[in-house]
Design an enzyme around this catalytic site. Sequence first.
Site, PDB file in Angstrom:
ATOM      1  N   ASN A 160      39.465  38.253  42.713  1.00  0.00           N
ATOM      2  CA  ASN A 160      39.141  36.906  43.162  1.00  0.00           C
ATOM      3  C   ASN A 160      37.847  36.470  42.479  1.00  0.00           C
ATOM      4  O   ASN A 160      36.748  36.807  42.916  1.00  0.00           O
ATOM      5  CB  ASN A 160      38.987  36.875  44.687  1.00  0.00           C
ATOM      6  CG  ASN A 160      40.309  37.098  45.393  1.00  0.00           C
ATOM      7  OD1 ASN A 160      41.163  36.219  45.424  1.00  0.00           O
ATOM      8  ND2 ASN A 160      40.494  38.297  45.945  1.00  0.00           N
ATOM      9  N   GLU A 161      38.012  35.741  41.395  1.00  0.00           N
ATOM     10  CA  GLU A 161      36.874  35.344  40.581  1.00  0.00           C
ATOM     11  C   GLU A 161      36.061  34.238  41.274  1.00  0.00           C
ATOM     12  O   GLU A 161      36.530  33.629  42.243  1.00  0.00           O
ATOM     13  CB  GLU A 161      37.359  34.852  39.215  1.00  0.00           C
ATOM     14  CG  GLU A 161      38.171  35.866  38.422  1.00  0.00           C
ATOM     15  CD  GLU A 161      37.325  36.987  37.828  1.00  0.00           C
ATOM     16  OE1 GLU A 161      36.136  37.111  38.199  1.00  0.00           O
ATOM     17  OE2 GLU A 161      37.845  37.750  36.987  1.00  0.00           O
ATOM     18  N   PRO A 162      34.822  33.980  40.808  1.00  0.00           N
ATOM     19  CA  PRO A 162      34.020  32.904  41.387  1.00  0.00           C
ATOM     20  C   PRO A 162      34.809  31.599  41.474  1.00  0.00           C
ATOM     21  O   PRO A 162      35.487  31.203  40.522  1.00  0.00           O
ATOM     22  CB  PRO A 162      32.843  32.785  40.411  1.00  0.00           C
ATOM     23  CG  PRO A 162      32.679  34.171  39.879  1.00  0.00           C
ATOM     24  CD  PRO A 162      34.072  34.703  39.753  1.00  0.00           C
ATOM     25  N   SER A 181      37.093  31.231  43.916  1.00  0.00           N
ATOM     26  CA  SER A 181      38.274  31.526  44.730  1.00  0.00           C
ATOM     27  C   SER A 181      38.036  31.048  46.160  1.00  0.00           C
ATOM     28  O   SER A 181      37.021  31.378  46.777  1.00  0.00           O
ATOM     29  CB  SER A 181      38.574  33.032  44.728  1.00  0.00           C
ATOM     30  OG  SER A 181      38.910  33.469  43.429  1.00  0.00           O
ATOM     31  N   THR A 194      34.653  39.525  33.541  1.00  0.00           N
ATOM     32  CA  THR A 194      35.487  40.597  34.097  1.00  0.00           C
ATOM     33  C   THR A 194      36.222  41.325  32.980  1.00  0.00           C
ATOM     34  O   THR A 194      36.314  42.555  32.975  1.00  0.00           O
ATOM     35  CB  THR A 194      36.493  40.016  35.098  1.00  0.00           C
ATOM     36  OG1 THR A 194      35.783  39.357  36.148  1.00  0.00           O
ATOM     37  CG2 THR A 194      37.371  41.107  35.694  1.00  0.00           C
TER      38      THR A 194
END
Length: 539
Positions: free
Chosen positions: A61-63, A65, A80
Amino acid sequence: MRTNLFDHVDIHPKNIHIPNGEIKKEDIKSHCSQYEKMIDEAGGIDLQILGIGNNGHIGFNEPGSGIHSRTRLITLDTSTRLANSYEFANISEVPRLAITMGISTILKSKKIILMAWGPGKAPIIKKAAEEEVTDRVPASLLQNHDDAIFVVDETAAAELTRNKSPWLTGECEWTPKMIKKAVVNMALKLKKALLSLTNSDYNEYGLSDLLVEKGDAYEINLQVYYMLRDSITGWPGGKPNAVIPAHPERSSPYPKKVIIFSPHPDDDIISMGGTFQRLHDQGHDVHVGYQASGNIAVTDEFVTRFLDFAVGFEEIAGIDTDKSDKILKAARKFIATKKSNQIDTPTIRSIKGLIRRCEARATCRYVGIPDDNIHFQNLPFYETGTIEKKPMGEKDVKLTMELLRKVQPHQIYCAGDFADPHGTHLVCFNIVLEALKRMKAAGDVWIADCWLWLYKGAWQEWNIEEIEMAIPMSPDQVMKKRFGIFIHQSQKDSVPFQGSDAREFWQRAEERNSATANLYADLGLTHYAAMEAFVRWHY
């Protein structure tokens, strides 16, 4: 997960549920919906164990999300992909997409444990645990969970207030080390030289207790200034015929027997090339122990280039080239059909190791080290042919004990840079430490007079308040170190498994050494072109 957990416990394969990253794109939505349904039918998640990305992602869950997100396909952030690039030959081979459990699904877990190790995670752990809750740092959303625990090691916790500024969280024992840490960080934050700090600065920075306990700011400033001044020396092996009580190293014995342990065949010159040269020039008996072959960090192109040379040299020398020509053809054939992450043949691994040994030998000769003082250990833990290495083994320790007993050094230099993304530095350090402990327990007499110094390499540097010995370098010495690094041609320009830092190793080293010198200058000390830094380890 199978390698590291499932194959070691009594879990039934039908109870393992990992999203399938190989299904067709048009089937992903239904696959994710079914995954969520399975979680609900199982009664939800009892225990969620998470890692954390350098950008704060949990799962993938990347920034950005959302808090209501569920299991889905996402695009991986560049940071990532870079963080995971050490598992691949180059960044282009790292997947761009991933299926991940969503934030909403994670937060429904009854208990959550987030784990983080190493200095690289320290900044994001501070943001996630202590700063505002925001979807820009997904891990910070865990602050609102009823039962979430962060489990971190000392280095990952380094930026937390209780460690970075413990005087702000309660009573503090004002040891010289703590005073140095507090005052240095205050001066750097305020962009002031140490001797310019005032009582008002101390009060505004939260150091009023230090003033109450130790007195006027100027006296404290002087104490810290002298500690930093006394860490600077041009004599890493100690200054002969001199009595300097505050000097980082002993004057006697002189000259000293010194061994530099280099995890890879270039860490010595990258991490402490200026000190390496100075130790030799000042008359010490310097040995180098190259712990690992470093063969996986040689590109295939170098193999064929050097085999071409070998065949050509045999032709010039009038030697039968049949055997070497067969090796060259076999290598070309293998490399032409080699798949991503495929393990090299034993012959190719040996050739890659030979290339790195030749470069290391040439570096030692460049410094002036005789061949008898060059030791290639080829520790077995490294020789897997893959990025993932074996744990430290008995043979690794015994080989190291054998070398140390042969040299019986007064000084050991060892890599303390555990941010190395492949973990080789940490294993190499633990091997040396275990060898020293065993020999100490066995009563080896020489070990009582042996000091262990740690350097950091291409990945990071010591914090200035930690540095116990700083070796200044002139512009000419910086250039000489650069040319020494250039000898390692197989590690220049294009290096496989380089991690997330795109700079060449000589650039990393120069910028790191220059930054250390600039910090000393910012604090009001002499401004050198560069500095190499060391911390003493008491074993």
